[in-house]
Design a protein around this motif. Structure first.
Motif, PDB file in Angstrom:
ATOM      1  N   ALA A 185      22.548 -12.207 -89.205  1.00  0.00           N
ATOM      2  CA  ALA A 185      22.013 -11.766 -87.920  1.00  0.00           C
ATOM      3  C   ALA A 185      21.035 -12.786 -87.348  1.00  0.00           C
ATOM      4  N   GLU A 186      20.251 -13.412 -88.221  1.00  0.00           N
ATOM      5  CA  GLU A 186      19.291 -14.404 -87.741  1.00  0.00           C
ATOM      6  C   GLU A 186      19.976 -15.697 -87.302  1.00  0.00           C
ATOM      7  N   ALA A 187      21.104 -16.011 -87.927  1.00  0.00           N
ATOM      8  CA  ALA A 187      21.788 -17.269 -87.603  1.00  0.00           C
ATOM      9  C   ALA A 187      22.583 -17.184 -86.304  1.00  0.00           C
ATOM     10  N   VAL A 188      22.979 -15.985 -85.902  1.00  0.00           N
ATOM     11  CA  VAL A 188      23.829 -15.816 -84.720  1.00  0.00           C
ATOM     12  C   VAL A 188      22.988 -15.280 -83.570  1.00  0.00           C
TER      13      VAL A 188
ATOM     14  N   GLU B   9      11.899   0.090 -91.950  1.00  0.00           N
ATOM     15  CA  GLU B   9      12.913   1.140 -91.839  1.00  0.00           C
ATOM     16  C   GLU B   9      14.322   0.558 -91.794  1.00  0.00           C
ATOM     17  N   VAL B  10      14.465  -0.546 -91.044  1.00  0.00           N
ATOM     18  CA  VAL B  10      15.782  -1.195 -90.948  1.00  0.00           C
ATOM     19  C   VAL B  10      16.196  -1.771 -92.298  1.00  0.00           C
ATOM     20  N   GLN B  11      15.251  -2.401 -93.000  1.00  0.00           N
ATOM     21  CA  GLN B  11      15.564  -2.951 -94.314  1.00  0.00           C
ATOM     22  C   GLN B  11      15.951  -1.853 -95.300  1.00  0.00           C
ATOM     23  N   ASP B  12      15.299  -0.715 -95.204  1.00  0.00           N
ATOM     24  CA  ASP B  12      15.655   0.405 -96.088  1.00  0.00           C
ATOM     25  C   ASP B  12      17.061   0.912 -95.793  1.00  0.00           C
ATOM     26  N   VAL B  13      17.415   0.964 -94.518  1.00  0.00           N
ATOM     27  CA  VAL B  13      18.760   1.403 -94.155  1.00  0.00           C
ATOM     28  C   VAL B  13      19.806   0.434 -94.694  1.00  0.00           C
ATOM     29  N   ILE B  14      19.537  -0.863 -94.559  1.00  0.00           N
ATOM     30  CA  ILE B  14      20.482  -1.861 -95.070  1.00  0.00           C
ATOM     31  C   ILE B  14      20.604  -1.757 -96.585  1.00  0.00           C
ATOM     32  N   ALA B  15      19.461  -1.576 -97.274  1.00  0.00           N
ATOM     33  CA  ALA B  15      19.484  -1.509 -98.736  1.00  0.00           C
ATOM     34  C   ALA B  15      20.183  -0.251 -99.230  1.00  0.00           C
ATOM     35  N   SER B  16      19.999   0.852 -98.520  1.00  0.00           N
ATOM     36  CA  SER B  16      20.619   2.109 -98.961  1.00  0.00           C
ATOM     37  C   SER B  16      22.093   2.191 -98.615  1.00  0.00           C
ATOM     38  N   ALA B  17      22.574   1.272 -97.781  1.00  0.00           N
ATOM     39  CA  ALA B  17      23.994   1.313 -97.409  1.00  0.00           C
ATOM     40  C   ALA B  17      24.886   1.119 -98.642  1.00  0.00           C
ATOM     41  N   TRP B  18      24.484   0.206 -99.557  1.00  0.00           N
ATOM     42  CA  TRP B  18      25.294  -0.039-100.742  1.00  0.00           C
ATOM     43  C   TRP B  18      25.367   1.200-101.630  1.00  0.00           C
ATOM     44  N   SER B  19      24.267   1.881-101.805  1.00  0.00           N
ATOM     45  CA  SER B  19      24.269   3.073-102.651  1.00  0.00           C
ATOM     46  C   SER B  19      25.218   4.126-102.101  1.00  0.00           C
TER      47      SER B  19
ATOM     48  N   ASP C 241      20.596  -5.634-107.428  1.00  0.00           N
ATOM     49  CA  ASP C 241      21.172  -6.962-107.173  1.00  0.00           C
ATOM     50  C   ASP C 241      22.091  -6.934-105.964  1.00  0.00           C
ATOM     51  N   VAL C 242      22.970  -5.922-105.926  1.00  0.00           N
ATOM     52  CA  VAL C 242      23.912  -5.840-104.800  1.00  0.00           C
ATOM     53  C   VAL C 242      23.170  -5.588-103.495  1.00  0.00           C
ATOM     54  N   GLN C 243      22.173  -4.713-103.526  1.00  0.00           N
ATOM     55  CA  GLN C 243      21.404  -4.437-102.321  1.00  0.00           C
ATOM     56  C   GLN C 243      20.696  -5.689-101.824  1.00  0.00           C
ATOM     57  N   ALA C 244      20.184  -6.475-102.759  1.00  0.00           N
ATOM     58  CA  ALA C 244      19.526  -7.719-102.360  1.00  0.00           C
ATOM     59  C   ALA C 244      20.508  -8.683-101.709  1.00  0.00           C
ATOM     60  N   VAL C 245      21.718  -8.767-102.282  1.00  0.00           N
ATOM     61  CA  VAL C 245      22.734  -9.663-101.709  1.00  0.00           C
ATOM     62  C   VAL C 245      23.160  -9.184-100.328  1.00  0.00           C
ATOM     63  N   VAL C 246      23.413  -7.872-100.202  1.00  0.00           N
ATOM     64  CA  VAL C 246      23.822  -7.325 -98.905  1.00  0.00           C
ATOM     65  C   VAL C 246      22.719  -7.515 -97.881  1.00  0.00           C
ATOM     66  N   ASP C 247      21.503  -7.231 -98.283  1.00  0.00           N
ATOM     67  CA  ASP C 247      20.363  -7.391 -97.374  1.00  0.00           C
ATOM     68  C   ASP C 247      20.235  -8.825 -96.899  1.00  0.00           C
ATOM     69  N   GLU C 248      20.324  -9.758 -97.851  1.00  0.00           N
ATOM     70  CA  GLU C 248      20.196 -11.168 -97.489  1.00  0.00           C
ATOM     71  C   GLU C 248      21.344 -11.625 -96.605  1.00  0.00           C
ATOM     72  N   ALA C 249      22.566 -11.166 -96.927  1.00  0.00           N
ATOM     73  CA  ALA C 249      23.728 -11.583 -96.142  1.00  0.00           C
ATOM     74  C   ALA C 249      23.631 -11.075 -94.711  1.00  0.00           C
TER      75      ALA C 249
END
Length: 471
Positions: free
Chosen positions: A221-224, A345-355, A208-216
């Motif tokens: 990044a897409e909005a700016v 690869e980038v998505q995996d890095v973002i998801a693993s950041a929380w862990s 859940d947290v990884q999904a939130v961090v990934d989405e945020a």
């Protein structure tokens, strides 16, 4: 009488509960349930949510004893009145004038006792079962009493002004500062915070947290648009000469690579030569190209004012300008950004950041000697010392606490008062009356006793004054 019937019924209820019979509300209680309740010292729950404990039963017995005492005093006064009246009217008794005084006192005592009996009884039930107006006040006006109680609590206990004055008188800021300044207390707060943090991180699901961090991160990044910001940053770096260290490093690494891989460079040059040229010519051309390339890189490395360095400066400055102003360049950068963010690869890095962050924080929270806990402890001690010595900080803390408490109280005041009102409205009227009577009935019986005594004294005084005036 009604009271006697109620007393007998209460005794039957108590015997029934002890023997596993029906409870206060007439509901059957099994032997096992009654035995467990008796062992715990708590009686079965009555309608309305009441629980009659052994202490409540003892209070009810005390009320019955006081009722018997007050009633006995009334009967005693009635007997005295009868005897005094007989002595006063009978010539055979030969009583003197004192009999009139005694009869008057006893008569007024009976009146006072009966009046107070009526007043006390009217609180809980209808005297003698008669439908007299404004009697059985508690059972009939239970809901209104609950509403009035809720309004009273809301107006006098849950108002913002009362909360502020109370908290200001307590001086929470100074007390909290002095408490936090103690090392033992700081250790305790640090340990509690570490436990709470560890518990919160443990409860949270990684997915859940990884999904939130990934989405945020992705959404942000897409909005700016990053091109203008990157261009401004690059422009400042070029203006300050910060890029020159990167150019120096590239030149050094390029020179070292050419020295170590001379054969590879010459093979690359000769391999691209036409097939009809002689080999020695290709070798000579390769050696010449390698020497010129090595000379160029060496000069660029050793000469800060080399023209190629100036070309790099101009290229970076133009690129920084295009990032900020050129639509085509900015579009290409945004397209590149989307392609990079969309890579797995980038998505995996973002998801693993929380862990990684969670594991690091949990380990630091569990280790008493970790930098996190040591700094937290030091910050708590420092805060306590500052709150103790700094009047301004202490005033700010008091103000924050007052504002927070007032906000909570004023926001949820209606919910608190409605809780009181709804709870009282849900009580059973009969058992409400019995419960209240068990707690305050003993003191109310003293009103009957006092009414008997005061009435007798008042009657004696009135009779005495009448005789004196008549004489």
């Amino acid at each position: 009488m009604k009271r006697s019937q109620g007393s007998r019924q209460g005794a039957q209820d108590l015997r029934g509960r002890r023997s596993g019979g029906s409870g206060p509300g007439g509901r059957p209680a099994g032997g096992r349930e009654a035995g467990a309740a008796s062992a715990a010292g708590v009686m079965p729950t009555a309608p309305g949510g009441f629980t009659y404990s052994a202490a409540d039963e003892e209070k009810r017995r005390g009320v019955r004893r006081m009722k018997a005492l007050a009633t006995g005093l009334l009967l005693a006064v009635a007997l005295v009145y009868a005897l005094a009246t007989w002595a006063q009217t009978s010539t055979a008794a030969g009583a003197g004038a004192w009999a009139g005084y005694v009869a008057a006192a006893a008569e007024a005592g009976m009146v006072g006792a009966l009046a107070d009996w009526f007043a006390v009884t009217a609180l809980f039930r209808r005297p003698l079962g008669l439908p007299i107006p404004h009697t059985a006040i508690i059972p009939t006006k239970k809901d209104q009493l609950g509403q009035n109680l809720g309004e009273f609590v809301g107006e006098n206990f849950l108002s913002g002004e009362v909360i502020r004055l109370r908290l200001r008188a307590v001086g929470i800021g100074s007390r909290l500062g002095a408490w936090l300044a103690e090392p033992a207390h700081a250790d305790r707060v640090t340990a509690e915070l570490a436990t709470a943090l560890r518990g919160a991180l443990t409860v949270l699901r990684d997915a859940d947290v990884q999904a939130v961090v990934d989405e945020a991160i992705t959404r942000r990044a897409e909005a700016v648009e990053i091109a203008p910001g990157a261009g401004a940053l690059l422009e400042k770096v070029v203006a300050d000469g910060g890029h020159r260290r990167v150019v120096d490093l590239v030149c050094v690494r390029a020179h070292d690579w050419l020295v170590e891989h001379s054969d590879s460079v010459m093979q690359a040059v000769t391999g691209g030569a036409p097939g009809w040229t002689p080999r020695f010519v290709d070798r000579k051309v390769g050696e010449r190209v390698y020497k010129e390339l090595l000379r160029f890189v060496t000069e660029m490395r050793d000469m800060p004012d080399h023209p190629a360095r100036g070309a790099v400066d101009r290229f970076l400055a133009d690129f920084a300008h295009d990032l900020q102003t050129d639509d085509d360049t900015r579009t290409r950068v945004e397209r590149l950004k989307s392609d990079v963010l969309g890579r797995g690869e980038v998505q995996d890095v973002i998801a693993s950041a929380w862990s990684s962050v969670r594991a690091m924080v949990v380990a630091a929270a569990e280790d008493e000697r970790s930098e996190l806990r040591q700094r937290t402890r030091a910050s708590i001690l420092s805060l306590g010392a500052r709150m103790t010595a700094d009047d301004r900080l202490r005033g700010k803390v008091d103000g924050w606490l007052e504002d927070a408490a007032v906000y909570v109280v004023t926001t949820y005041r209606d919910e608190v008062t409605s809780l009181i009102t709804d709870t009282v409205a849900g009580w059973d009227a009969e058992h409400t009356s019995r419960k209240i009577e068990a707690h305050i009935g003993r003191d109310l019986q003293f009103i009957r006793i006092n009414g008997t005594v005061v009435g007798a004294l008042a009657g004696l005084a009135i009779y005495t004054v009448s005789r004196l005036l008549g004489a």
